[in-house]
Design a protein around this motif. Sequence first.
Motif, PDB file in Angstrom:
ATOM      1  N   LEU A  55       0.660  -1.108   0.004  1.00 30.91           N
ATOM      2  CA  LEU A  55      -0.139   0.163   0.120  1.00 30.91           C
ATOM      3  C   LEU A  55       1.001   1.092   0.036  1.00 30.91           C
ATOM      4  O   LEU A  55      -0.135   2.317  -0.629  1.00 30.91           O
ATOM      5  N   PHE A  99      -6.261  -2.297  -5.168  1.00 25.80           N
ATOM      6  CA  PHE A  99      -7.332  -1.746  -3.812  1.00 25.80           C
ATOM      7  C   PHE A  99      -8.834  -2.474  -4.337  1.00 25.80           C
ATOM      8  O   PHE A  99      -9.182  -2.162  -3.257  1.00 25.80           O
ATOM      9  N   VAL A 113      -8.232  -3.125  -0.124  1.00 26.81           N
ATOM     10  CA  VAL A 113      -9.512  -1.754   0.340  1.00 26.81           C
ATOM     11  C   VAL A 113     -10.642  -0.657   0.110  1.00 26.81           C
ATOM     12  O   VAL A 113     -11.763  -0.777   0.732  1.00 26.81           O
TER      13      VAL A 113
END
Length: 133
Positions: free
Chosen positions: A13, A58, A62
């Motif tokens: 990340l 992502f 996320v």
Amino acid sequence: MRHKVISLFWGILFLAVITISIVNPGFLGDYGNPEKLRENLDGDNFFSPFIFILIQIFQVVVFPVPGAIITIIGGIIFGGFIGGIYSIVGVTLGSLIAFKIGRNLGRPFIQKIVGKRDLEHWDLFFKKRGSTA
């Protein structure tokens, strides 16, 4: 083992955010805007495929962004075939990371994220349907 997975996740990340910020400083502020995302990735930028794959990772791990939007943008920018390949790579890597996080952090962690009610719903769903689900 848990510590390694968490460290790996945050490391990826961090590197992705740094890379995206270097390539295009205003990029992260426009993540939810598909047209702006297309503008940021469009062109002959060497890093565009890598950034696109990171965005796909992502969006799986996320961000709560529908994957179809990002996939369509990839097809528009890179062409249907190459954009599809980049999407598959990103979604597959994101799924592997998400699986590893879930596997290593366990059911209590997943229950905190999705909630007890939803987790019980899916337990019942898979119990009824078994391997055909």
